[in-house]
Write a protein that holds these residues in place. Sequence first.
Motif, PDB file in Angstrom:
ATOM      1  N   LEU A   1       0.839  -1.193   0.000  1.00  0.00           N
ATOM      2  CA  LEU A   1       0.000   0.000   0.000  1.00  0.00           C
ATOM      3  C   LEU A   1       0.876   1.246   0.000  1.00  0.00           C
ATOM      4  CD1 LEU A   1      -2.580  -1.011   2.771  1.00  0.00           C
ATOM      5  CD2 LEU A   1      -2.762  -1.381   0.291  1.00  0.00           C
ATOM      6  N   CYS A   2       0.564   2.176  -0.902  1.00  0.00           N
ATOM      7  CA  CYS A   2       1.251   3.466  -0.948  1.00  0.00           C
ATOM      8  C   CYS A   2       0.205   4.535  -0.616  1.00  0.00           C
ATOM      9  CB  CYS A   2       1.837   3.730  -2.327  1.00  0.00           C
ATOM     10  SG  CYS A   2       3.033   2.487  -2.869  1.00  0.00           S
ATOM     11  N   ILE A   3       0.299   5.135   0.565  1.00  0.00           N
ATOM     12  CA  ILE A   3      -0.715   6.073   1.028  1.00  0.00           C
ATOM     13  C   ILE A   3      -0.373   7.489   0.571  1.00  0.00           C
ATOM     14  CG2 ILE A   3      -1.865   7.037   3.051  1.00  0.00           C
ATOM     15  CD1 ILE A   3      -1.254   4.485   4.528  1.00  0.00           C
ATOM     16  N   GLY A   4      -1.339   8.157  -0.047  1.00  0.00           N
ATOM     17  CA  GLY A   4      -1.149   9.515  -0.507  1.00  0.00           C
ATOM     18  C   GLY A   4      -1.021  10.499   0.646  1.00  0.00           C
ATOM     19  N   THR A   5      -0.165  11.503   0.472  1.00  0.00           N
ATOM     20  CA  THR A   5       0.048  12.501   1.523  1.00  0.00           C
ATOM     21  C   THR A   5      -0.289  13.916   1.042  1.00  0.00           C
ATOM     22  OG1 THR A   5       2.393  12.613   0.901  1.00  0.00           O
ATOM     23  CG2 THR A   5       1.815  11.153   2.736  1.00  0.00           C
ATOM     24  N   ASP A   6      -1.003  14.009  -0.079  1.00  0.00           N
ATOM     25  CA  ASP A   6      -1.423  15.316  -0.595  1.00  0.00           C
ATOM     26  C   ASP A   6      -2.925  15.271  -0.866  1.00  0.00           C
ATOM     27  OD1 ASP A   6      -1.584  17.831  -1.628  1.00  0.00           O
ATOM     28  OD2 ASP A   6      -0.291  17.486  -3.354  1.00  0.00           O
ATOM     29  N   PRO A   7      -3.743  15.248   0.212  1.00  0.00           N
ATOM     30  CA  PRO A   7      -5.191  15.074   0.031  1.00  0.00           C
ATOM     31  C   PRO A   7      -5.850  16.192  -0.755  1.00  0.00           C
ATOM     32  CG  PRO A   7      -4.670  15.686   2.300  1.00  0.00           C
ATOM     33  CD  PRO A   7      -3.378  15.350   1.632  1.00  0.00           C
ATOM     34  N   ALA A   8      -5.240  17.370  -0.786  1.00  0.00           N
ATOM     35  CA  ALA A   8      -5.841  18.487  -1.509  1.00  0.00           C
ATOM     36  C   ALA A   8      -5.784  18.290  -3.018  1.00  0.00           C
ATOM     37  CB  ALA A   8      -5.138  19.793  -1.131  1.00  0.00           C
ATOM     38  N   ARG A   9      -4.874  17.445  -3.492  1.00  0.00           N
ATOM     39  CA  ARG A   9      -4.680  17.316  -4.938  1.00  0.00           C
ATOM     40  C   ARG A   9      -4.792  15.883  -5.452  1.00  0.00           C
ATOM     41  NH1 ARG A   9       0.586  20.025  -7.010  1.00  0.00           N
ATOM     42  NH2 ARG A   9      -0.624  19.892  -8.937  1.00  0.00           N
ATOM     43  N   ASP A  10      -4.351  14.923  -4.656  1.00  0.00           N
ATOM     44  CA  ASP A  10      -4.217  13.559  -5.175  1.00  0.00           C
ATOM     45  C   ASP A  10      -5.476  12.722  -4.993  1.00  0.00           C
ATOM     46  OD1 ASP A  10      -1.700  14.124  -6.030  1.00  0.00           O
ATOM     47  OD2 ASP A  10      -0.668  13.137  -4.367  1.00  0.00           O
ATOM     48  N   ASP A  11      -6.385  12.838  -5.953  1.00  0.00           N
ATOM     49  CA  ASP A  11      -7.542  11.951  -5.977  1.00  0.00           C
ATOM     50  C   ASP A  11      -7.139  10.666  -6.698  1.00  0.00           C
ATOM     51  OD1 ASP A  11      -7.414  12.624  -8.676  1.00  0.00           O
ATOM     52  OD2 ASP A  11      -9.193  13.889  -8.619  1.00  0.00           O
ATOM     53  N   PRO A  12      -8.009   9.645  -6.733  1.00  0.00           N
ATOM     54  CA  PRO A  12      -7.642   8.379  -7.381  1.00  0.00           C
ATOM     55  C   PRO A  12      -7.176   8.536  -8.833  1.00  0.00           C
ATOM     56  CG  PRO A  12      -9.572   8.043  -6.034  1.00  0.00           C
ATOM     57  CD  PRO A  12      -9.302   9.520  -6.020  1.00  0.00           C
ATOM     58  N   ALA A  13      -7.802   9.438  -9.586  1.00  0.00           N
ATOM     59  CA  ALA A  13      -7.423   9.608 -10.993  1.00  0.00           C
ATOM     60  C   ALA A  13      -5.984  10.117 -11.117  1.00  0.00           C
ATOM     61  CB  ALA A  13      -8.386  10.564 -11.683  1.00  0.00           C
ATOM     62  N   ARG A  14      -5.620  11.051 -10.272  1.00  0.00           N
ATOM     63  CA  ARG A  14      -4.265  11.601 -10.340  1.00  0.00           C
ATOM     64  C   ARG A  14      -3.236  10.583  -9.852  1.00  0.00           C
ATOM     65  NH1 ARG A  14      -0.931  15.797  -7.785  1.00  0.00           N
ATOM     66  NH2 ARG A  14      -0.111  17.136  -9.451  1.00  0.00           N
ATOM     67  N   LEU A  15      -3.586   9.832  -8.834  1.00  0.00           N
ATOM     68  CA  LEU A  15      -2.692   8.775  -8.365  1.00  0.00           C
ATOM     69  C   LEU A  15      -2.538   7.683  -9.423  1.00  0.00           C
ATOM     70  CD1 LEU A  15      -3.825   8.436  -4.640  1.00  0.00           C
ATOM     71  CD2 LEU A  15      -1.625   9.304  -5.464  1.00  0.00           C
ATOM     72  N   ARG A  16      -3.596   7.421 -10.162  1.00  0.00           N
ATOM     73  CA  ARG A  16      -3.513   6.410 -11.216  1.00  0.00           C
ATOM     74  C   ARG A  16      -2.573   6.879 -12.325  1.00  0.00           C
ATOM     75  NH1 ARG A  16      -8.591   3.470 -14.375  1.00  0.00           N
ATOM     76  NH2 ARG A  16      -7.307   2.189 -15.762  1.00  0.00           N
ATOM     77  N   ALA A  17      -2.679   8.136 -12.714  1.00  0.00           N
ATOM     78  CA  ALA A  17      -1.792   8.661 -13.745  1.00  0.00           C
ATOM     79  C   ALA A  17      -0.335   8.588 -13.284  1.00  0.00           C
ATOM     80  CB  ALA A  17      -2.179  10.100 -14.076  1.00  0.00           C
TER      81      ALA A  17
END
Length: 217
Positions: free
Chosen positions: A109-125
């Motif tokens: 699991l890689c947990i996002g640390t930028d909740p203001a910007r990193d939605d699933p679509a951006r993390l997927r890209a």
Amino acid sequence: MLPMSIKIIAAGFRLVLAAGCLTLSGPAEAERAPAARTELDAFLWPGAEPPRRLDQHGDRLRPESLRDRLVVVSFVHADCTISCAVRVLDLDKLAQALPASLRERVTFLCIGTDPARDDPARLRAFAEGLVGKATRLRFLDSDEASTAALAAALRYPPAALPEPPPTILVFDRTGRMAMTYSSDPVDGPRLLQDLTVLETFEDGIGRPARGAGRDPA
């Protein structure tokens, strides 16, 4: 048997979790918490209103999907620095190289640390651009409250966010924090060795490993 240093590290981490308002043990907490709640659950889903934890494909991570599995947790965001990207590449390489006996036993699991910007679509890209569509890593979104709670649990300076902590955590098959690594680059051979040993502890690191105490054939 796991080295004593690993046990000390794990115990110390549980104290940090308590200081970060993610108390995981004690009679009072055991009475209030659901019976199935583990240290891993409390780490991934902190607070009274825990985040949904969607991965890069929009699929929701659920606690039951992590039961009886080794879980490797790291941290990321879509604009992270080179050291963070290399860490992701190293973990992806390790995930692909796992022997068959471990491949279906370990979740990354890689947990996002930028909740203001990193939605699933951006993390997927980000994920597909760095490690490809077939990666075994799951990139999870977050929210401000849970990101702050994780930073507190790790004693990571809030001012350093959204740059992710250079930390890798490993939870055992009972959801108990077993190991932590805090240096780059990822020591793949050591992590693979540790996972191989840890997988034999079917009831967690506090109980005998598979085959312990048995007479040789």
